[in-house]
Write an enzyme that holds these catalytic residues in place. Sequence first.
Site, PDB file in Angstrom:
ATOM      1  N   THR A   1      -7.795  -3.999 -86.659  1.00  0.00           N
ATOM      2  CA  THR A   1      -7.845  -4.938 -87.785  1.00  0.00           C
ATOM      3  C   THR A   1      -9.291  -5.424 -87.902  1.00  0.00           C
ATOM      4  O   THR A   1     -10.107  -4.776 -88.528  1.00  0.00           O
ATOM      5  CB  THR A   1      -6.875  -6.128 -87.602  1.00  0.00           C
TER       6      THR A   1
ATOM      7  N   THR B   1      -2.908 -11.496 -79.707  1.00  0.00           N
ATOM      8  CA  THR B   1      -2.697 -10.661 -80.902  1.00  0.00           C
ATOM      9  C   THR B   1      -3.084  -9.273 -80.651  1.00  0.00           C
ATOM     10  O   THR B   1      -4.120  -8.781 -81.095  1.00  0.00           O
ATOM     11  CB  THR B   1      -3.588 -10.983 -82.082  1.00  0.00           C
TER      12      THR B   1
ATOM     13  N   LYS C   1      -5.426  -2.829 -79.541  1.00  0.00           N
ATOM     14  CA  LYS C   1      -6.187  -3.494 -80.603  1.00  0.00           C
ATOM     15  C   LYS C   1      -5.990  -4.991 -80.425  1.00  0.00           C
ATOM     16  O   LYS C   1      -4.964  -5.441 -79.901  1.00  0.00           O
ATOM     17  CB  LYS C   1      -5.716  -3.025 -81.974  1.00  0.00           C
TER      18      LYS C   1
END
Lengths: 384, 384
Positions: free
Chosen positions: A147, A180, A169
């Site tokens: 992202t 996250t 990621k």
Amino acid sequence: MSVTAAQGFSAAGIAAGIKESGNPDLALVVNNGPRRAAAGVFTSNRVKAAPVRWSEQVLKGGEVTAVVLNSGGANACTGPEGFQDTHATAEKAAEVLTGHSAGEIAVASTGLIGLRLPMDKLLPGIEKAAANLSEHGGEKAAIAIKTTDTVHKTAVVGGEGWTVGGMAKGAGMLAPGLATMLVVLTTDADVDAAGLDTALRDATRTTFDRVDSDGCMSTNDTVLLLASGASGITPEQGEFAEAVRAVCDDLARQLIGDAEGASKDIRIEVINAATEDDAVEVGRSIARNNLLKCAVHGEDPNWGRVLSAIGTTKAAFEPDELNVAINGVWVCRNGGVGEDRDLVDMRYREVKITADLAAGTESAVIWANDLTADYVHENSAYSS
Amino acid sequence: MSVTAAQGFSAAGIAAGIKESGNPDLALVVNNGPRRAAAGVFTSNRVKAAPVRWSEQVLKGGEVTAVVLNSGGANACTGPEGFQDTHATAEKAAEVLTGHSAGEIAVASTGLIGLRLPMDKLLPGIEKAAANLSEHGGEKAAIAIKTTDTVHKTAVVGGEGWTVGGMAKGAGMLAPGLATMLVVLTTDADVDAAGLDTALRDATRTTFDRVDSDGCMSTNDTVLLLASGASGITPEQGEFAEAVRAVCDDLARQLIGDAEGASKDIRIEVINAATEDDAVEVGRSIARNNLLKCAVHGEDPNWGRVLSAIGTTKAAFEPDELNVAINGVWVCRNGGVGEDRDLVDMRYREVKITADLAAGTESAVIWANDLTADYVHENSAYSS
């Protein structure tokens, strides 16, 4: 490398059009067997994204044939429709992989919360990804799950005749209870679901769960470990667990090194704690102190802020017995001024803070980042 | 106004030379009686500054004749010598005020942690302050306790024939368990120490303790309430407590409005909670979420970050029953997308976030600030 370093796995990473930028946004990882054992660890946030709730159910069966991962949308806080989207994703993957059911397909998503995924792009993307599956597709898969990551993250550790590899990621919203992040680990070792589960929980407890970039816990964190058994070798459990831990540790360190807007990686080691829990509590309190994080950004060895963070915890210690070192200089001794703070060199990216509680023999390491104007800019403009 | 609004008090604020800038840095507040009742509330940080430990002892007697406050140095983490400095400060004040003992003198300090105070400047400063005592000195005292405050903070509430007034300082390190702040409240109401204590604890619990600018708890927080009895009036306790609460509320709101580097004041109201504790826990979790604080700075109504903050708590709620309004627009309904986020106008300094837990009837309000590049700049360069 990555998820295809181990035998028995194929992967793909493609651009399905979920991201408006046109960058890769869909990854598919397939376990070609002979074994399809799996274990998973998920966010402890009570507000869980649809793919987390779906994959938790899938993992209860202990078997995973494939993982579909998308960036460009978290599919969190999207209601029953969002859950149906995840279900449809798994159904589509089962269909294109033929001979499997949706109940063997894990799904992971990352991106903005509160937006439905563009299923008209995602479902055709799964067909495209399946057509691109390759035993060399690990890197492309790792790229497709990025992202705000500036680099893709992979790691591999080899045993005797077997391998553990993985991709991760994660760049913001990094905090314990996982961070996250989406992580897929694969191995060709012949290990059953229970063995995988034990190894994975032990590994995440001291790696991903001790990464605290910004104190914010995500709705989507997912760490999966898939075993193909393709090597035909069953390693000793301790040896296998150590390999899994090493891969997790490597990936966790890469996550901190690429955290949004960060200019420093802060290694907080709490020593001489009465219990490991005390050490972790103190480490997290230091890791989350915005004033200290600003001071580190300013290369200011402000040990007073370390002490005031320690003082908010319930850990066993006496204030006038605390010692703090920054990059090896004991700037605080016995709760007061120690060595000359001008001796501290904080020019490099890694900053080491050592907090000595003088209350026992336990210790723990927590990784954090500094707080920067770039972090503010990146996260105040993210959705616009 | 300020601490001299009530009868029976005199105050002074002078430049003692503690601050290199030459700005005012020493305040003296004297209770001229006839009563000298007092109550105090202090930081719950276990690493307490010397003046906090000193004043906690003084307050046990329930009588305070004077308060010496300095900015320019916190006298925290300064070891036994720092405590001796505080003791010497109280002794000096007792000496210049004649007829009193050091045990009736409260001391409060604010500024950098880990530095000894320049006693060669502070002690003569007390003489100078005593020479400047005036029944109109309240404003000057309020100015002398500023650190990074851009304005001095005072408030007054009047009863029938009696008054409660006060001053506060605090700009960074604002978090519950009090908030890097020094507050002195005075009243000419004729109330004993027990009545003061009850009123002050009730008031701080729902005002200063619900201010959470940056999640960082200070080593020096001190709130004192002194009663001179000079009005000769003993108000009904409920009426008196409400006046104290109103002054605290006013000052707390001023602290948030002047927090370091902030561009927004965020009023977080948690409603329909099962318990008040749940409401406070959820409010604090939202208040401390760096990603949300960045979003508010960017005027982005990012309700997903509100939900992910709620999800980290142990409060009673069901994720798919949560509702969130930002500035009155219910952008999240039943855990998913609600009204159009484009309807939210976040241009003004005050931003209201309402979190509806749909789990009961209790509520609480927590005040916070946004996270800005200015906050980072101010706090990464503070000590240099």
